[in-house]
Design an enzyme around this catalytic site. Structure first.
Site, PDB file in Angstrom:
ATOM      1  N   ARG A  16      96.863 -11.744 123.446  1.00 17.57           N
ATOM      2  CA  ARG A  16      95.762 -11.138 124.187  1.00 17.57           C
ATOM      3  C   ARG A  16      95.728 -11.745 125.588  1.00 17.57           C
ATOM      4  O   ARG A  16      96.430 -12.708 125.868  1.00 17.57           O
ATOM      5  CB  ARG A  16      94.428 -11.351 123.452  1.00 17.57           C
ATOM      6  CG  ARG A  16      94.328 -12.766 122.935  1.00 17.57           C
ATOM      7  CD  ARG A  16      93.006 -13.372 122.976  1.00 17.57           C
ATOM      8  NE  ARG A  16      92.414 -13.342 124.284  1.00 17.57           N
ATOM      9  CZ  ARG A  16      92.671 -14.209 125.265  1.00 17.57           C
ATOM     10  NH1 ARG A  16      93.558 -15.199 125.106  1.00 17.57           N
ATOM     11  NH2 ARG A  16      92.063 -14.114 126.430  1.00 17.57           N
ATOM     12  N   GLY A  17      94.855 -11.184 126.432  1.00 13.82           N
ATOM     13  CA  GLY A  17      94.850 -11.597 127.832  1.00 13.82           C
ATOM     14  C   GLY A  17      95.800 -10.675 128.576  1.00 13.82           C
ATOM     15  O   GLY A  17      96.948 -10.477 128.145  1.00 13.82           O
ATOM     16  N   ALA A  18      95.319 -10.110 129.682  1.00 17.04           N
ATOM     17  CA  ALA A  18      96.069  -9.026 130.325  1.00 17.04           C
ATOM     18  C   ALA A  18      97.531  -9.379 130.644  1.00 17.04           C
ATOM     19  O   ALA A  18      98.448  -8.649 130.234  1.00 17.04           O
ATOM     20  CB  ALA A  18      95.316  -8.571 131.573  1.00 17.04           C
TER      21      ALA A  18
ATOM     22  N   ARG B  19      96.368  -0.911 123.825  1.00 16.05           N
ATOM     23  CA  ARG B  19      95.018  -1.285 124.304  1.00 16.05           C
ATOM     24  C   ARG B  19      94.849  -0.635 125.676  1.00 16.05           C
ATOM     25  O   ARG B  19      95.741  -0.741 126.522  1.00 16.05           O
ATOM     26  CB  ARG B  19      94.858  -2.810 124.411  1.00 16.05           C
ATOM     27  CG  ARG B  19      94.792  -3.509 123.056  1.00 16.05           C
ATOM     28  CD  ARG B  19      94.384  -4.970 123.223  1.00 16.05           C
ATOM     29  NE  ARG B  19      92.957  -5.129 123.447  1.00 16.05           N
ATOM     30  CZ  ARG B  19      92.401  -6.306 123.783  1.00 16.05           C
ATOM     31  NH1 ARG B  19      93.140  -7.388 123.953  1.00 16.05           N
ATOM     32  NH2 ARG B  19      91.097  -6.395 123.947  1.00 16.05           N
TER      33      ARG B  19
ATOM     34  N   GLN C 115      86.579 -15.912 122.255  1.00 17.19           N
ATOM     35  CA  GLN C 115      87.754 -16.427 122.981  1.00 17.19           C
ATOM     36  C   GLN C 115      87.429 -17.702 123.755  1.00 17.19           C
ATOM     37  O   GLN C 115      88.288 -18.558 123.952  1.00 17.19           O
ATOM     38  CB  GLN C 115      88.300 -15.363 123.951  1.00 17.19           C
ATOM     39  CG  GLN C 115      88.996 -14.190 123.298  1.00 17.19           C
ATOM     40  CD  GLN C 115      88.062 -13.032 123.021  1.00 17.19           C
ATOM     41  OE1 GLN C 115      86.867 -13.210 122.802  1.00 17.19           O
ATOM     42  NE2 GLN C 115      88.595 -11.818 123.010  1.00 17.19           N
TER      43      GLN C 115
ATOM     44  N   ASP D  89      91.011  -7.661 133.727  1.00 21.29           N
ATOM     45  CA  ASP D  89      91.967  -6.825 132.988  1.00 21.29           C
ATOM     46  C   ASP D  89      92.429  -5.636 133.803  1.00 21.29           C
ATOM     47  O   ASP D  89      93.504  -5.072 133.563  1.00 21.29           O
ATOM     48  CB  ASP D  89      91.358  -6.368 131.674  1.00 21.29           C
ATOM     49  CG  ASP D  89      91.256  -7.548 130.721  1.00 21.29           C
ATOM     50  OD1 ASP D  89      90.293  -8.321 130.848  1.00 21.29           O
ATOM     51  OD2 ASP D  89      92.181  -7.727 129.913  1.00 21.29           O
TER      52      ASP D  89
ATOM     53  N   ASN E 242      86.549  -6.889 133.040  1.00 23.27           N
ATOM     54  CA  ASN E 242      86.915  -8.130 132.341  1.00 23.27           C
ATOM     55  C   ASN E 242      86.112  -8.173 131.040  1.00 23.27           C
ATOM     56  O   ASN E 242      85.285  -7.286 130.777  1.00 23.27           O
ATOM     57  CB  ASN E 242      86.637  -9.348 133.232  1.00 23.27           C
ATOM     58  CG  ASN E 242      87.236 -10.623 132.644  1.00 23.27           C
ATOM     59  OD1 ASN E 242      88.413 -10.642 132.283  1.00 23.27           O
ATOM     60  ND2 ASN E 242      86.450 -11.676 132.525  1.00 23.27           N
ATOM     61  N   LYS E 243      86.340  -9.208 130.257  1.00 26.18           N
ATOM     62  CA  LYS E 243      85.706  -9.337 128.944  1.00 26.18           C
ATOM     63  C   LYS E 243      84.202  -9.061 129.014  1.00 26.18           C
ATOM     64  O   LYS E 243      83.522  -9.502 129.937  1.00 26.18           O
ATOM     65  CB  LYS E 243      85.977 -10.763 128.439  1.00 26.18           C
ATOM     66  CG  LYS E 243      85.374 -11.119 127.105  1.00 26.18           C
ATOM     67  CD  LYS E 243      85.702 -10.122 126.015  1.00 26.18           C
ATOM     68  CE  LYS E 243      87.193  -9.932 125.807  1.00 26.18           C
ATOM     69  NZ  LYS E 243      87.482  -8.714 124.990  1.00 26.18           N
TER      70      LYS E 243
END
Ligand code: MRU
Length: 357
Positions: A49-51, A93, A200, A241, A251-252
């Site tokens: 995970r994480g762009a 995603r 996270q 992201d 973003n998150k």
């Protein structure tokens, strides 16, 4: 930058090996990914995970896709099949544009190689994926150097989600700035938002900071306002992201709220992201596709502990969009962009992207 023992993703023994982030911080377990289907599941379930980390994994995923196409001739049919698989991968995603960016970069490189025989395509893609892997490490190092300049001495930094080694192929984006500044003695305290629903911040950022000896205090997401009011936060650093052409940053989920709090308390709010996270095709932030995830992730913590009555209705967008007027600056590998973003983004984007040779 100094190497560490955190290995998020690597290509070894003819497979992609991922540190399974769903099992952190309890277990450091690795997953061997040998097919495109396995990679799509790993991306969707947030094992990786994480762009930027998703983007680099997808570049290696294209090797797996190319290898899976056997006995298809002529090359035009082979390429049609590869683009079909690429589309499946890009749909894994929807918000982090690095996924699409890396896959399209690989495909456009192949278009420039009309003479390349089918049997050489997988190895060719592998060499390009390795190139992108190193390129992401370099971008992280450059962002970390630029970001250090905006931090005060003895900085107290609030961050959201996880944006370090685990979220990229290198030192990280927002947390990369922190990690680098820590090596220069500039970090007094990191505050890590726990980042509900998938934690996270609590699970991954706190784990990374502990491994690296960075003082880190975890707070629940709803504590950030009180912390800022007490004057305990000098700066907010977050990743992104996808960043639209107007500078709005997805973003998150929770990042937007943090930006509003920072604005109210006059705390500078910075986004840290490489140019592979910018999407010049989207004029403004409202056009960024937001991934909706399963409601169960809100109602059940870590897949086991129910925190709502059975069958409660839950809303679970994975990301939100922070409008440009709340962002003090965007720290990139090419320098710090300042408002007005449409012009500063266009100006910095004009520099060449990594060469495909
Ligand atoms: O759902 P995730 O864990 O993939 O979300 C990650 C984030 O929102 C990060 O902040 C973002 O990818 C930037 S990190 C380099």
């Amino acid at each position: 930058m100094k190497p560490t023992n955190i290995e998020t993703l690597k290509w070894t023994d003819d497979q992609l090996v991922l540190l399974d982030q769903t099992r952190l911080p309890e277990q450091e377990a690795y997953l061997g990914i040998q097919s495109l289907e396995e990679l799509i599941v790993a991306i969707q379930s947030l094992c990786v995970r994480g762009a930027p980390a998703i983007g680099i994994s997808a570049a290696y995923g294209m090797v797996l896709a190319a290898r899976s196409i056997t006995s298809i001739q002529p090359k035009t049919l082979y390429m049609d099949r590869l683009s079909h698989l690429a589309k499946q991968l890009m749909a894994a995603r929807p918000t982090a544009v690095n996924l699409q960016w890396a896959v399209e970069w690989i495909l456009s490189d192949l278009e420039c190689q009309p003479q390349l025989p089918i049997e050489d395509i997988p190895d060719h893609i592998l060499s390009k994926a390795r190139y992108l892997h190193q390129d992401d490490r370099d971008r992280c190092d450059q962002m970390a150097r630029h970001g250090q300049a905006i931090l005060p001495e003895k900085a107290r930094i609030l961050t959201h989600c996880n944006t370090g080694y685990l979220a990229t192929a290198g030192i990280g984006t927002a947390l990369g700035v922190v990690i680098h500044a820590h090596t220069k003695g500039q970090v007094q305290q990191v505050y890590a938002d726990e980042t509900r629903p998938l934690l996270q911040g609590a699970r991954l950022t706190a784990w990374e900071c502990q491994k690296l000896g960075i003082p880190c205090t975890v707070i629940c997401d709803n504590m950030a306002a009180a912390l800022m009011r007490k004057g305990e936060v000098d700066v907010v650093l977050v990743g992104a992201d996808r960043i639209a052409a107007d500078g709005a940053a997805a973003n998150k989920i929770g990042t937007y709220g943090l930006a509003i709090l920072a604005h109210h308390h006059q705390v500078p709010f910075y986004v840290v992201a490489p140019f592979s996270t910018f999407d010049s095709n989207l004029a403004h932030g409202d056009l960024i596709p937001i991934e909706m995830r399963q409601p169960e992730e809100v109602g059940v913590i870590m897949g086991t502990l129910p925190v709502t009555p059975h069958d409660s209705s839950c809303w679970n967008p994975a990301f939100d969009v922070t409008p440009p007027e709340l962002i003090h600056g965007i720290i990139t590998e090419r320098g710090i962009l300042r408002p007005p973003y449409p012009s500063s983004i266009a100006q910095h984007a004009a520099a060449p992207m990594p060469s495909k040779t």
